[in-house]
Design a protein around this motif. Sequence first.
Motif, short mmCIF file in Angstrom:
data_model
loop_
_atom_site.label_atom_id
_atom_site.label_comp_id
_atom_site.label_asym_id
_atom_site.label_seq_id
_atom_site.Cartn_x
_atom_site.Cartn_y
_atom_site.Cartn_z
N TRP A 38 0.83 -1.19 0.00
CA TRP A 38 0.00 0.00 0.00
C TRP A 38 0.87 1.25 0.00
O TRP A 38 1.95 1.26 0.62
CB TRP A 38 -0.89 0.02 1.24
CG TRP A 38 -2.08 -0.88 1.17
CD1 TRP A 38 -2.39 -1.76 0.17
CD2 TRP A 38 -3.12 -1.01 2.14
NE1 TRP A 38 -3.55 -2.42 0.46
CE2 TRP A 38 -4.03 -1.98 1.66
CE3 TRP A 38 -3.37 -0.40 3.36
CZ2 TRP A 38 -5.17 -2.34 2.36
CZ3 TRP A 38 -4.51 -0.76 4.08
CH2 TRP A 38 -5.39 -1.72 3.58
N PRO A 39 0.39 2.31 -0.64
CA PRO A 39 1.11 3.60 -0.58
C PRO A 39 0.85 4.29 0.76
O PRO A 39 -0.06 3.90 1.51
CB PRO A 39 0.49 4.40 -1.73
CG PRO A 39 -0.91 3.85 -1.84
CD PRO A 39 -0.80 2.38 -1.52
N ASP A 40 1.64 5.32 1.05
CA ASP A 40 1.53 5.97 2.35
C ASP A 40 0.18 6.64 2.59
O ASP A 40 -0.24 6.79 3.74
CB ASP A 40 2.65 7.01 2.52
CG ASP A 40 3.83 6.44 3.31
OD1 ASP A 40 3.80 5.22 3.60
OD2 ASP A 40 4.77 7.19 3.62
N ASN A 41 -0.52 7.04 1.51
CA ASN A 41 -1.83 7.67 1.74
C ASN A 41 -2.87 6.67 2.22
O ASN A 41 -3.98 7.04 2.59
CB ASN A 41 -2.31 8.41 0.49
CG ASN A 41 -2.53 7.50 -0.71
OD1 ASN A 41 -2.33 6.29 -0.64
ND2 ASN A 41 -2.93 8.10 -1.83
N ARG A 42 -2.52 5.37 2.22
CA ARG A 42 -3.34 4.35 2.86
C ARG A 42 -2.72 3.89 4.18
O ARG A 42 -3.41 3.65 5.16
CB ARG A 42 -3.50 3.13 1.94
CG ARG A 42 -4.29 3.38 0.68
CD ARG A 42 -4.52 2.06 -0.05
NE ARG A 42 -5.25 2.22 -1.29
CZ ARG A 42 -5.67 1.22 -2.06
NH1 ARG A 42 -5.40 -0.03 -1.69
NH2 ARG A 42 -6.33 1.45 -3.18
N VAL A 43 -1.40 3.73 4.17
CA VAL A 43 -0.72 3.21 5.35
C VAL A 43 -0.87 4.14 6.55
O VAL A 43 -1.13 3.69 7.68
CB VAL A 43 0.78 2.99 5.06
CG1 VAL A 43 1.52 2.60 6.34
CG2 VAL A 43 0.96 1.92 4.00
#
Length: 399
Positions: free
Chosen positions: A184-189
């Motif tokens: 997952w990218p950081d905007n999800r993590v």
Amino acid sequence: MKLVELNLATIPFGQPIPFALRGVGGSLLANKGFVIRSAEDLRILLARGQTLFVDTDESGDSYRAFLAQIQSLLLSDKPLNQIANMTMQTTAAPVESLRDSGPPAWREWQLGLTQLLRNPQPGDFAQRFEDLFSALNQYLLKTTDGTLLALMQMSAEETRYYSATHAMLTAVVCMTAARETLRWPDNRVLPLGRAALSMNIGMAQLQDDLAQQTTPLSPQQAQEIDTHSDSSVAILRSMGISDPLWLDAIRAHHHRAPGKLAEKTLGQQMARLIQRADIFGARIAPRANRDPMSVTSAMQASYYDETKSMDEAGAALVKALGIYPPGAWVRLASGETGVVIRRGASAATPRVAVLLNRDGMATGEPIPRDTAQAAWKIVSPVAHKEVRVRLPLEKLLAL
């Protein structure tokens, strides 16, 4: 006697307290002039008194003067770092420790998050929470194995601040699985991590109480547990938190919803990861009325869903952490016993620090072992309670 609960975040370290400190029921914990020199001193007082109070009938004038001093500092033009030197600002330590490139003050982080979850204040909650979360995330990125090791050890050894320790462990387990397995990218993590860290703000005090409780749940406690997801969302909204992913993940983190992650909304996917990590963290932590599971048994519990099938979110956690994650105690083919300090090339071959030789005697100094080699292959997990030797957390992290 009129007891007023003391805001722990205002207690100065290294300075005489201008009033007596009392515990639950008014028991005297410390006389006026007592010096609390560190977070450890504060933890000792809290262990004795559960919560710190001031008797305003006894110390009203000095207590009001103390509050006035704190208020004047906050209203002054003094830099925040000067105020932090005079009062215990729990978020300052993590940020400073990262700037110095040293390990975090884990016990102070634990205490700081305990205060934040038990007693959230609208004026500064969002900033204090974000400071602590950012520091935790930065250290996780810097040394994932060290972060897991620290929190696994704290979870196995400390029950008084269960809510904060469990929240930190759940957050780092979720973020590790999301980054390393699900990609997952950081905007999800990052919303996932924030949700895991704050999921139980609606029952933080109760969680800490239950870790020490030996009697069955009361009806009121059972209801508080049943409604804590919605309570947590309501509290966070009142603190100014509006991120829909963050709040949706908390609202659904106890829903029983097995199935493929791709068939769920993003908030539901986050909730499922949190639920699996929540199960894992809860089962490795001791309670006053039960022993903890071994780490490997707890991993297995998170791997299977409500239908006894492989859970996709649980499998992501196992793949990321390994069968024997940092902090797990294991027995080797050599007969030695040690603690996992670093994940290995495969899920079953971590690096281990041996602390007991084949005769069960302490080795004195940790002996590193690569369990990918046949002579030191892991043959079984070992329950934390069975290990009679301990190394200070700092020494383990140094390995």
